[in-house]
Design a protein around this motif. Sequence first.
Motif, PDB file in Angstrom:
ATOM      1  N   CYS A  41       0.839  -1.203   0.000  1.00 10.43           N
ATOM      2  CA  CYS A  41       0.000   0.000   0.000  1.00 10.43           C
ATOM      3  C   CYS A  41       0.873   1.251   0.000  1.00 10.43           C
ATOM      4  O   CYS A  41       1.735   1.418   0.870  1.00 10.43           O
ATOM      5  CB  CYS A  41      -0.913   0.008   1.223  1.00 10.43           C
ATOM      6  N   PHE A  42       0.643   2.123  -0.979  1.00 10.93           N
ATOM      7  CA  PHE A  42       1.383   3.373  -1.115  1.00 10.93           C
ATOM      8  C   PHE A  42       0.455   4.552  -0.819  1.00 10.93           C
ATOM      9  O   PHE A  42      -0.736   4.511  -1.129  1.00 10.93           O
ATOM     10  CB  PHE A  42       1.917   3.546  -2.542  1.00 10.93           C
ATOM     11  N   GLN A  43       1.016   5.616  -0.262  1.00 15.11           N
ATOM     12  CA  GLN A  43       0.275   6.850  -0.017  1.00 15.11           C
ATOM     13  C   GLN A  43       0.999   8.002  -0.698  1.00 15.11           C
ATOM     14  O   GLN A  43       2.223   8.138  -0.578  1.00 15.11           O
ATOM     15  CB  GLN A  43       0.177   7.130   1.485  1.00 15.11           C
ATOM     16  N   HIS A  44       0.251   8.832  -1.441  1.00 12.87           N
ATOM     17  CA  HIS A  44       0.852  10.012  -2.050  1.00 12.87           C
ATOM     18  C   HIS A  44       1.275  10.982  -0.955  1.00 12.87           C
ATOM     19  O   HIS A  44       0.601  11.126   0.061  1.00 12.87           O
ATOM     20  CB  HIS A  44      -0.142  10.687  -2.996  1.00 12.87           C
ATOM     21  N   LYS A  45       2.402  11.655  -1.160  1.00  5.30           N
ATOM     22  CA  LYS A  45       2.951  12.532  -0.129  1.00  5.30           C
ATOM     23  C   LYS A  45       2.127  13.792   0.089  1.00  5.30           C
ATOM     24  O   LYS A  45       2.084  14.331   1.195  1.00  5.30           O
ATOM     25  CB  LYS A  45       4.390  12.919  -0.491  1.00  5.30           C
ATOM     26  N   THR A  46       1.472  14.285  -0.950  1.00  2.36           N
ATOM     27  CA  THR A  46       0.762  15.564  -0.818  1.00  2.36           C
ATOM     28  C   THR A  46      -0.704  15.502  -1.215  1.00  2.36           C
ATOM     29  O   THR A  46      -1.441  16.449  -0.959  1.00  2.36           O
ATOM     30  CB  THR A  46       1.451  16.643  -1.680  1.00  2.36           C
ATOM     31  N   LYS A  47      -1.133  14.406  -1.845  1.00  2.48           N
ATOM     32  CA  LYS A  47      -2.510  14.320  -2.318  1.00  2.48           C
ATOM     33  C   LYS A  47      -3.235  13.155  -1.646  1.00  2.48           C
ATOM     34  O   LYS A  47      -2.606  12.184  -1.231  1.00  2.48           O
ATOM     35  CB  LYS A  47      -2.537  14.172  -3.843  1.00  2.48           C
ATOM     36  N   PRO A  48      -4.565  13.238  -1.542  1.00  2.00           N
ATOM     37  CA  PRO A  48      -5.326  12.247  -0.767  1.00  2.00           C
ATOM     38  C   PRO A  48      -5.655  10.975  -1.531  1.00  2.00           C
ATOM     39  O   PRO A  48      -6.806  10.543  -1.561  1.00  2.00           O
ATOM     40  CB  PRO A  48      -6.602  13.021  -0.409  1.00  2.00           C
ATOM     41  N   TYR A  49      -4.669  10.378  -2.176  1.00  2.00           N
ATOM     42  CA  TYR A  49      -4.944   9.103  -2.811  1.00  2.00           C
ATOM     43  C   TYR A  49      -3.723   8.200  -2.719  1.00  2.00           C
ATOM     44  O   TYR A  49      -2.626   8.639  -2.362  1.00  2.00           O
ATOM     45  CB  TYR A  49      -5.395   9.268  -4.267  1.00  2.00           C
ATOM     46  N   GLY A  50      -3.949   6.929  -3.022  1.00  2.29           N
ATOM     47  CA  GLY A  50      -2.883   5.952  -2.865  1.00  2.29           C
ATOM     48  C   GLY A  50      -2.763   5.036  -4.066  1.00  2.29           C
ATOM     49  O   GLY A  50      -3.337   5.275  -5.129  1.00  2.29           O
ATOM     50  N   HIS A  51      -2.021   3.965  -3.869  1.00  2.00           N
ATOM     51  CA  HIS A  51      -1.766   2.984  -4.924  1.00  2.00           C
ATOM     52  C   HIS A  51      -1.541   1.643  -4.240  1.00  2.00           C
ATOM     53  O   HIS A  51      -1.003   1.581  -3.133  1.00  2.00           O
ATOM     54  CB  HIS A  51      -0.533   3.394  -5.730  1.00  2.00           C
ATOM     55  N   VAL A  52      -1.977   0.561  -4.897  1.00  2.00           N
ATOM     56  CA  VAL A  52      -1.766  -0.780  -4.356  1.00  2.00           C
ATOM     57  C   VAL A  52      -1.204  -1.688  -5.438  1.00  2.00           C
ATOM     58  O   VAL A  52      -1.431  -1.475  -6.635  1.00  2.00           O
ATOM     59  CB  VAL A  52      -3.071  -1.389  -3.794  1.00  2.00           C
ATOM     60  N   ALA A  53      -0.453  -2.698  -5.012  1.00  2.00           N
ATOM     61  CA  ALA A  53       0.171  -3.642  -5.932  1.00  2.00           C
ATOM     62  C   ALA A  53       0.351  -4.977  -5.220  1.00  2.00           C
ATOM     63  O   ALA A  53       0.307  -5.054  -3.988  1.00  2.00           O
ATOM     64  CB  ALA A  53       1.513  -3.107  -6.416  1.00  2.00           C
ATOM     65  N   ILE A  54       0.565  -6.028  -6.008  1.00  2.00           N
ATOM     66  CA  ILE A  54       0.761  -7.374  -5.476  1.00  2.00           C
ATOM     67  C   ILE A  54       2.249  -7.735  -5.534  1.00  2.00           C
ATOM     68  O   ILE A  54       2.915  -7.508  -6.549  1.00  2.00           O
ATOM     69  CB  ILE A  54      -0.033  -8.413  -6.293  1.00  2.00           C
ATOM     70  N   VAL A  55       2.774  -8.310  -4.452  1.00  2.00           N
ATOM     71  CA  VAL A  55       4.157  -8.787  -4.436  1.00  2.00           C
ATOM     72  C   VAL A  55       4.236 -10.084  -5.237  1.00  2.00           C
ATOM     73  O   VAL A  55       3.525 -11.042  -4.947  1.00  2.00           O
ATOM     74  CB  VAL A  55       4.642  -9.044  -2.992  1.00  2.00           C
ATOM     75  N   ARG A  56       5.096 -10.103  -6.255  1.00  2.00           N
ATOM     76  CA  ARG A  56       5.251 -11.322  -7.050  1.00  2.00           C
ATOM     77  C   ARG A  56       6.592 -12.007  -6.809  1.00  2.00           C
ATOM     78  O   ARG A  56       6.763 -13.179  -7.149  1.00  2.00           O
ATOM     79  CB  ARG A  56       5.076 -11.042  -8.538  1.00  2.00           C
TER      80      ARG A  56
END
Length: 396
Positions: free
Chosen positions: A288-303
């Motif tokens: 789970c990633f969080q943007h440093k200045t904006k209210p949204y994130g990103h997700v990815a699967i560990v392969r």
Amino acid sequence: MRLNRKVVGWIVSGLAVVVLAFGLGCGGGGGGGGEGSNDTVTGNIGSEGGALTTPSGNASLNIPPGALNSDTTITVSSTAQDDAVFSEALSTPYKFAPDGLLFNSPVTITLRYDPNTVNEQGGDENNLRLSYFSDGQWLIVSDSTVDIENNSVSGKVTHFSEYAATSTPLPLDTIVGEFNGVPDYSNNHGYPTDPSSPYYWENDPHGLEHNGKSHYINGFYTGEEWQCIEYVCRYYWLHYGKDIREDSSHTGDALYLWQHDEERNAKGLDKYENGKTTSLPQIGDIICFQHKTKPYGHVAIVRKVANNKVYLIQQNCFLDERDGGDDTKHPEIFCKINGNEIEPFSYLGNYYVLGWLRLKESPPTNSQFKVIDQCNNPVSGAYVILHNDDGTVKDY
């Protein structure tokens, strides 16, 4: 050994005379700065038009007659590449000033790039285009081309900004990778056109394809094609038989499960905070990633996890094969393990890693969806996405 000599060239544009220093040398590719820390040229150009080239020859500007109404002092200067906001650039970024200057007709900007840099970043020279930086992101100049023989990108623009060579995304719906038979797709900045969608962007600046289609598998809603959370939900459903959506008609946003403890526990997921746990990411975990200045994130699967590197498969990030996370194809794209912390790869320089989610109990993998439709050159063993003639997704 490289020898550098300076000669003085004179460019005459009407009454304006500009002194330029050109670097000459043997060997070496384009894309680097001039001598010193800044590659800069300044000149005065008026309504009759004119041209400027930086000392290194890596950035040039051609202004046709009539593009300007009056004499204007113009500066072209290289920008430091170590700034996180420029991590997507595949050439040295250049600032064209005055910033925001508008032209009556298009002017041509040409930037040189170093093919070695492009290869190191996992890029493809054929996909390079001229882009400008706006509101925290690189936007592709629609009228731009790449000249592989001369290692340069060019484009016609009507305003000044920061410019660099970046990679164009693959077409919408292109399979960019797969993991355990579950493919991921290029979203091509496909922001939905439906205002009711949580991903709707009223003034999408990319000027590329839109998607916004809801994706279903045998009636099971996996999310908006092809958002990052859609892949995570689809992977967990197809591979583990686990439903981790917010509810039957909503996936939740990228950080929904990270932020809602009760719902996450109900889905059978444990939470590991970056830097506060000794349990490092494992295959199948959700980063789970969080943007440093904006209210949204990103997700990815560990392969894959190997040699203090975490390789991810994801959607809606690079929009090309780098999203597939295959280290045999793109070994340069990974998150670095530093002690008990995970550092994001350079492309996500504006994000930090919150942590990762993991199933409390690893269930047997799900096999109920094995092999479905066939199409041209499908990924081996993958769940191939096909669309009906009206654009709707075939329900398989």
